[in-house]
Design an enzyme around this catalytic site. Structure first.
Site, PDB file in Angstrom:
ATOM      1  CB  CYS A 161      42.411  42.424  42.103  1.00 24.47           C
ATOM      2  SG  CYS A 161      42.587  43.045  40.422  1.00 24.47           S
ATOM      3  CG  HIS A 301      37.642  39.048  43.427  1.00 27.04           C
ATOM      4  ND1 HIS A 301      38.249  40.179  43.945  1.00 27.04           N
ATOM      5  CD2 HIS A 301      38.208  38.849  42.205  1.00 27.04           C
ATOM      6  CE1 HIS A 301      39.128  40.645  43.070  1.00 27.04           C
ATOM      7  NE2 HIS A 301      39.127  39.857  42.008  1.00 27.04           N
ATOM      8  CD  GLU A 312      34.261  35.206  44.479  1.00 27.94           C
ATOM      9  OE1 GLU A 312      34.396  35.600  45.649  1.00 27.94           O
ATOM     10  OE2 GLU A 312      34.123  35.988  43.516  1.00 27.94           O
ATOM     11  CE  LYS A 333      36.241  43.536  42.685  1.00 27.25           C
ATOM     12  NZ  LYS A 333      36.139  42.778  43.936  1.00 27.25           N
ATOM     13  CG  PHE A 397      45.940  39.986  36.612  1.00 24.88           C
ATOM     14  CD1 PHE A 397      44.692  39.397  36.534  1.00 24.88           C
ATOM     15  CD2 PHE A 397      46.258  40.968  35.679  1.00 24.88           C
ATOM     16  CE1 PHE A 397      43.777  39.763  35.558  1.00 24.88           C
ATOM     17  CE2 PHE A 397      45.358  41.346  34.694  1.00 24.88           C
ATOM     18  CZ  PHE A 397      44.120  40.744  34.635  1.00 24.88           C
TER      19      PHE A 397
END
Length: 416
Positions: A161, A301, A312, A333, A397
């Site tokens: 990502c 993120h 985060e 997102k 990841f």
């Protein structure tokens, strides 16, 4: 080293194809998440953020469509939008001084699924001779370079990502060193299919809030229950300032810092102390020569998963200290889902548009406060605020992290 500016942007997302539509829906807080009927009887997750009206023939030759995976088609579309936005006439330029880096976390997984089915049902002789070129992750960069005859640095980043952000960061470094004058950089992903869903559902990483799909992606909210998968592409045109001024190009902003790090902790779970994210942001700010208190906006993120959002938040507080409670932090997102390897590209487009128009897009679906997530996430409604310096975070990841710092340029101009 060379100063590097962004002269064009291109977005292909679940809430808009093209910069104007994408930006208008970001400002409004529009969700692109819906029920995917073919998944309803198979997986615990029935929802995703898909691009319903994408027509690849608008951006590429019809003969090439059967030879390319959807992620390459989305990348080509975003690149074409960005090239036009930058008023970049590649055919009249030195193609040896132009490069392409498009990141993708997974690559042609649609092609893998389709061709394995053909192999099993019809045998090896029916497998496409384009199978391998279609699935490999570097084909987005390769195809864009072939279309335009580009002969400068061509590469890709495959860092889950963080792929899109790493692609932009590496392009930034190439330009700083003088290895190119212009770089086309960003991310692309098209993984809304049964194979990817099976894997992420098995890992229990995705939201199962199927009854309210548009509320399922809820970063930093106490009731978040996993990410919502999306698809799309975000591409930037980066140039040395000298080259951009030489052709009187529109300039969105200057990229001034790039940081990367590893968690060194776990294949999927972030370091519980946020060390990797902390180092990544800290290094980007140091590279930029900018103090944390000078940052006006953080495009997070913000995946809507339990661990990412609280870690985060912790990392932001470690880097920014008291300023963490003053700087707006939002997650786009919440509207477009998690575009995996494309996330960094489309989020940098959002960050640059926020800077241009002094409007910070919201984190929608923020209803219930989480004591572990106690910053200003710009809940549910966009806010007006001047932005001189912004950062964008991407974490992947394998514990791979990337952060970019952008600031307003003295030569700012152009736009959507």
């Amino acid at each position: 080293m060379n100063k590097i500016v962004v002269t064009g942007i291109g977005a292909v997302t679940p809430i808009g194809i093209g910069n104007k539509e994408y930006w208008e829906n970001l400002k409004r807080g529009t969700s692109g998440v819906s029920v995917i009927n073919k998944f309803k009887d198979i997986f615990p997750t029935h929802i995703a953020a898909v691009i319903e009206d994408f027509e690849p023939t608008d951006y590429m030759e019809k003969r090439d469509i059967k030879k390319t995976d959807r992620f390459t088609q989305l990348a080509q579309a975003a690149a074409q939008i960005a090239i036009e936005d930058a008023a970049l006439n590649i055919q009249k330029m030195d193609k040896e001084k132009i490069g392409v880096i498009i990141g993708s976390g997974i690559g042609g997984i649609d092609t893998i699924e389709a061709q394995i089915k053909i192999l099993i049902e019809k045998g090896p002789k029916r497998v496409s001779p384009f199978f391998i070129p279609m699935l490999i992750a570097n084909m987005a960069s390769g195809y864009i370079s072939i279309v335009h005859g580009i002969q400068g640095p061509i590469s890709t980043t495959v860092t889950a990502c963080a792929s899109g952000t790493h692609a932009i960061g590496e392009a930034f470094r190439l330009l700083q060193r003088g290895d190119a004058d212009v770089m086309i950089a960003g991310g692309a992903e098209a993984a809304v299919n049964s194979v990817a869903f099976a894997g992420f559902c098995a890992a229990r990483a995705m939201s199962t809030s199927n009854d309210q799909p548009q509320k399922a992606s809820r970063p930093f909210d106490l009731k978040r229950d996993g990410f919502v998968m999306g698809e799309g592409a975000g591409v930037l045109i980066l140039e040395t300032l000298e080259h951009a001024l030489g052709r009187k190009a529109p300039i969105y902003a200057e990229i001034v810092g790039y940081g990367m790090s590893g968690d060194g902790y776990h294949i999927t779970t972030p370091d519980p102390e946020g060390q990797g994210a902390y180092l990544c942001m800290q290094r980007a700010l140091k590279d930029a020569g900018i103090l944390p208190e000078s940052v006006d906006y953080i495009n997070s993120h913000g995946t809507s998963t339990e661990y990412n959002d609280k870690i985060e938040t912790l990392a932001i507080k470690r880097v920014f200290k008291e300023h963490a409670y003053k700087v707006p932090v939002s997650s786009t997102k919440s509207m477009i889902g998690h575009l995996l390897g494309a996330a960094g590209g489309v989020e940098m487009v959002a960050t640059l548009l926020s800077m241009r128009y002094s409007i910070i897009p919201p984190t929608i679906n923020y209803e219930f406060e989480d004591p572990d997530c106690d910053l200003n996430y710009v809940p549910n409604k966009a806010c007006n605020q001047a932005i001189n310096v912004a950062i964008s975070n991407s974490f992947g990841f394998g514990g791979t992290n990337a952060c970019l710092v952008v600031k307003k340029s003295d030569f700012d101009g152009g736009g959507v």
